[in-house]
Every structure is written in structure tokens, then in C-alpha cells.
Design a protein around this motif. Structure first.
Motif, PDB file in Angstrom:
ATOM      1  N   LYS A   1       6.513   1.899   2.495  1.00  0.00           N
ATOM      2  CA  LYS A   1       5.060   1.775   2.525  1.00  0.00           C
ATOM      3  C   LYS A   1       4.680   0.459   3.194  1.00  0.00           C
ATOM      4  O   LYS A   1       5.366  -0.556   3.051  1.00  0.00           O
TER       5      LYS A   1
ATOM      6  N   GLY B   1      -1.572   1.102   3.379  1.00  0.00           N
ATOM      7  CA  GLY B   1      -2.613   0.579   2.513  1.00  0.00           C
ATOM      8  C   GLY B   1      -3.215  -0.683   3.096  1.00  0.00           C
ATOM      9  O   GLY B   1      -2.718  -1.244   4.079  1.00  0.00           O
TER      10      GLY B   1
ATOM     11  N   ARG C   1     -13.991   3.353   1.261  1.00  0.00           N
ATOM     12  CA  ARG C   1     -13.617   4.500   0.435  1.00  0.00           C
ATOM     13  C   ARG C   1     -14.558   5.684   0.661  1.00  0.00           C
ATOM     14  O   ARG C   1     -14.119   6.841   0.607  1.00  0.00           O
TER      15      ARG C   1
ATOM     16  N   PRO D   1      -4.357   3.124  -0.596  1.00  0.00           N
ATOM     17  CA  PRO D   1      -4.385   2.128  -1.673  1.00  0.00           C
ATOM     18  C   PRO D   1      -4.945   0.794  -1.204  1.00  0.00           C
ATOM     19  O   PRO D   1      -4.794   0.400  -0.047  1.00  0.00           O
TER      20      PRO D   1
ATOM     21  N   ASP E   1      -6.178  -1.158  -6.349  1.00  0.00           N
ATOM     22  CA  ASP E   1      -5.092  -0.431  -7.020  1.00  0.00           C
ATOM     23  C   ASP E   1      -3.990  -1.382  -7.454  1.00  0.00           C
ATOM     24  O   ASP E   1      -3.266  -1.110  -8.411  1.00  0.00           O
ATOM     25  N   PHE E   2      -3.886  -2.497  -6.735  1.00  0.00           N
ATOM     26  CA  PHE E   2      -2.893  -3.525  -7.049  1.00  0.00           C
ATOM     27  C   PHE E   2      -3.545  -4.890  -6.859  1.00  0.00           C
ATOM     28  O   PHE E   2      -4.459  -5.042  -6.051  1.00  0.00           O
TER      29      PHE E   2
ATOM     30  N   VAL F   1      -4.692  -0.260 -12.624  1.00  0.00           N
ATOM     31  CA  VAL F   1      -4.489  -1.359 -11.679  1.00  0.00           C
ATOM     32  C   VAL F   1      -3.256  -2.140 -12.115  1.00  0.00           C
ATOM     33  O   VAL F   1      -3.167  -2.584 -13.267  1.00  0.00           O
TER      34      VAL F   1
END
Length: 361
Positions: free
Chosen positions: A82, A113, A152, A184, A203-204, A236
Motif C-alpha cells: 500500500k 491513500g 470524500r 484511506p 482512518d489512521f 481510527v
């Protein structure tokens, strides 16, 4: 537990030292790093964005590639790993970044992402006439929230009519949309406002380890993220960042680390300290405050794991047990050699990667 690499998009990586490996960034170097990471089963690679360096004898970060174009090239040169590119929100409009992400997703479906960078060093933006002024520090996460909302909407619906304080969309369209699933979002704030933004929109979230051989020192910061995510009801997780200095013995690794520290580029560190003090209202946990603390500024006060392969593996397993951590991102003094050492000497010893080791066997 996922493992990844913070690739060397800027010269000399993350060591502001005259005795550390000195190298220029290039596509070929980063391709070698990411392909080596993929070969050893690492899960992700992330590239930062830096628009002006620190100078000094080492010309630290005076030479940098651009994140999205680099990751597009790496997307075509990889198969599984990724990839995350970084957008400096003051320079790139959200609708354009949404389109860029959709394009890279077409190269690497489901593998791309976006990392949101609000910015902490004014000189990166004043050089282009894009710095809004010191007041920006007070509303940057409000602007980032609108930024992510626009992206988004475009990824999900192909159209945005968002009307906000910082962005206004008028039948803004995006096609084709990403076909690899949701894109993401990574955030990097460590202040209270940064954590709140991450819990609501990402998300992170990057949470940088601290100290030398103190792998669990990150626990309190991670707990803050977990609490914030519980309040929003969102999933998260933390991506924690550590530098790995590993050798055959603890003594050899410690000697290397001491040499890097003793030969710090003081002029470059002085510039960093000046820029990081620009946000007068930043809290003590903020990125701007922590990276320039004098005890470990030679590598941005990044959590640093120094020791033999066995010692480093034990500490990484301690990190993996902390609640809320979804991934461990690593930097190295020498990236190609460092990833090879991780893959062949450290990873086979990791309890948190036992499934991967069993598959390799």
C-alpha cells in the motif's frame, strides 16, 4: 500488526547529522526501498512532503521530490504494498488531490491513500506567497476538515456541492472515481486539536514514538487517540513511527547512534528550532514542539530503537501490544540496507509477525 516504511523522499532521510549516510533523493532510490520492502512483506510505504529544507553543512532536506508523482511511479513498479502520498493542503486544492488519488488508484487499485499535511513551518509557504499568517495555526484543522470532506464527497458520489468557509464547490465533478474501494486518510496531528481531527476525519493517525529504547513511551498518546475515536464512534488506529538502528550487537548499534548524535548538524537544527517555534500557542504534545527538543533533535526526537537484532525485535513486539496501534512505520539510517536487515534478521524474530514468518517457511 502491519509494518511500513517512511521512505526517503528528502536528502539524508531523517538524520540531521554530518556522520550519517549522505544521499540525494531519487526515484531509483525510493523504488529500490519500496521494492525491497515489498519483497520482505512490509505492508505500506508513505512519502512525506517537504517544500523547503533546513540548510546547514548537510543541506538537510534542501533536496526533495514531490510526493504524488513519486508514488504514482512507485505504484506502477509494485504489486502488493500500500502507498500513501502527502498533500500540503495550503498548496493543492482538494478537488485536484481527489483526482490525483483516483488516477493513482487506477494504477494500483485499492493500494493508495492520502496523508493530510496542514503545515508547521511557515517558510515552506511564504516562499510561494501561500502562508496565511500566524492565525492559520488556529484554524488549520477546521480547513483540513473541509478539505477531506470535499475529497470524500467526490470519491463517493463523483460530485461535490460543498459550501464551507475555506472551500466552495459548484457542481464539482470527478470521474472516473476510485475503483479499489475507499481511499484511506492519514493524519499526523499529536496535539489535542490534531487528535480530534484524526478521530473525526482520518482512518489512521501518526503518533511518533519518543525517547531512546523506550518503546512503550507512546502509550499515553495512543490512549488519547483511542479515547477520541471512542467519542466519535469511528475506527481510527495509530501508525507509530520509530527509527531503527540495528547491528549484530547492542554495543555496535549504540556506538553508531552515539556517532550520529555527536555529529549533529547544529546549523540545520537551529533552523528547525526557529521554524517550529512559529506557532506560539502550540501545546507541548504538538509535532512542532516535540521534534526540536534538544535531547534528540538529531532525528526529530523520533522514537529510536537501538540495539542488536534480538533487542530491537523485542522492543517492536512491545510496541505491537499497545492498544490502538494498527501499524508500525520505520525509518533507517541506510534504507536499503536497513530494510534488508529488518526483513532477514529482525522480522523472523517478531512474535507480532509470526503468521508472516510461518507463510515464508
Amino acid at each position: 500488526m502491519e509494518f511500513g516504511v517512511f521512505i526517503p523522499i528528502g536528502n539524508n532521510g531523517w538524520l540531521i547529522s554530518k556522520s550519517a549516510p549522505q544521499y540525494m533523493p531519487s526515484f531509483e532510490l525510493n523504488k529500490a526501498v519500496v521494492q525491497k520492502a515489498e519483497e520482505h512483506g512490509l505492508d505500506f510505504a508513505l512519502s512525506m512532503i517537504k517544500l523547503k529544507g533546513f540548510g546547514g553543512e548537510t543541506e538537510f532536506w534542501d533536496h526533495n521530490l514531490e510526493s504524488f508523482t513519486l508514488m504514482a511511479g512507485l505504484a506502477a513498479a509494485t504489486e502488493k504494498i500500500k502507498l500513501f502520498a502527502s498533500t500540503p493542503i495550503l498548496t493543492l486544492p482538494p478537488a485536484m488531490v481527489a483526482r490525483m488519488a483516483s488516477t493513482i488508484d487506477s494504477i494500483a487499485p485499492g493500494r493508495f491513500g492520502v496523508n493530510i499535511v496542514t503545515g508547521w513551518a511557515p517558510n515552506e509557504y511564504t516562499q510561494m506567497g501561500l502562508w496565511p499568517g500566524e492565525e492559520y495555526f488556529g484554524y488549520r484543522y477546521e480547513q483540513a476538515t473541509e478539505y477531506v470532506t470535499v475529497m470524500r464527497q467526490l470519491w463517493a458520489d463523483g460530485v461535490s456541492n460543498f459550501k464551507g468557509k475555506h472551500y466552495t464547490m459548484d457542481e464539482c465533478v470527478l470521474s472516473p472515481r476510485p475503483t479499489g474501494g475507499a481511499v484511506p486518510i492519514v493524519a499526523a496531528g499529536q496535539s489535542k486539536s490534531g487528535m480530534k481531527f484524526a478521530s473525526e476525519m482520518a482512518d489512521f493517525n501518526f503518533i511518533m514514538g519518543t525517547g531512546i529504547n523506550t518503546p512503550t513511551a507512546i502509550s499515553d498518546a495512543t490512549a488519547t487517540l483511542v479515547d477520541a475515536a471512542e467519542k466519535t464512534g469511528r475506527d481510527v488506529g495509530a501508525l507509530t513511527l520509530f527509527m531503527i538502528i540495528a547491528e549484530e550487537t547492542d554495543e555496535a548499534a549504540q556506538a553508531k547512534w552515539k556517532d550520529y548524535h555527536d555529529n549533529a548538524d547544529l546549523a540545520a537544527l537551529g533552523y528547525m528550532a526557529d521554524q517550529s517555534s512559529a506557532d506560539a500557542a502550540a501545546d507541548d504534545a504538538s509535532t512542532a514542539r516535540t521534534i526540536s527538543l534538544p535531547e534528540g533533535a538529531v532525528n526529530f526526537n523520533m522514537g529510536t530503537l537501538v540495539g542488536s537484532y534480538e533487542t530491537v525485535a523485542k522492543m517492536l513486539d512491545e510496541v505491537a501490544e499497545i492498544q490502538g496501534i494498527k501499524g508500525i512505520m520505520m525509518t533507517f539510517d541506510d534504507f536499503v540496507e536497513g530494510i534488508e536487515k529488518f526483513g532477514t534478521r529482525i522480522q523472523p524474530l517478531l512474535k507480532c509477525r509470526a503468521d508472516l514468518a510461518a507463510q515464508a517457511a
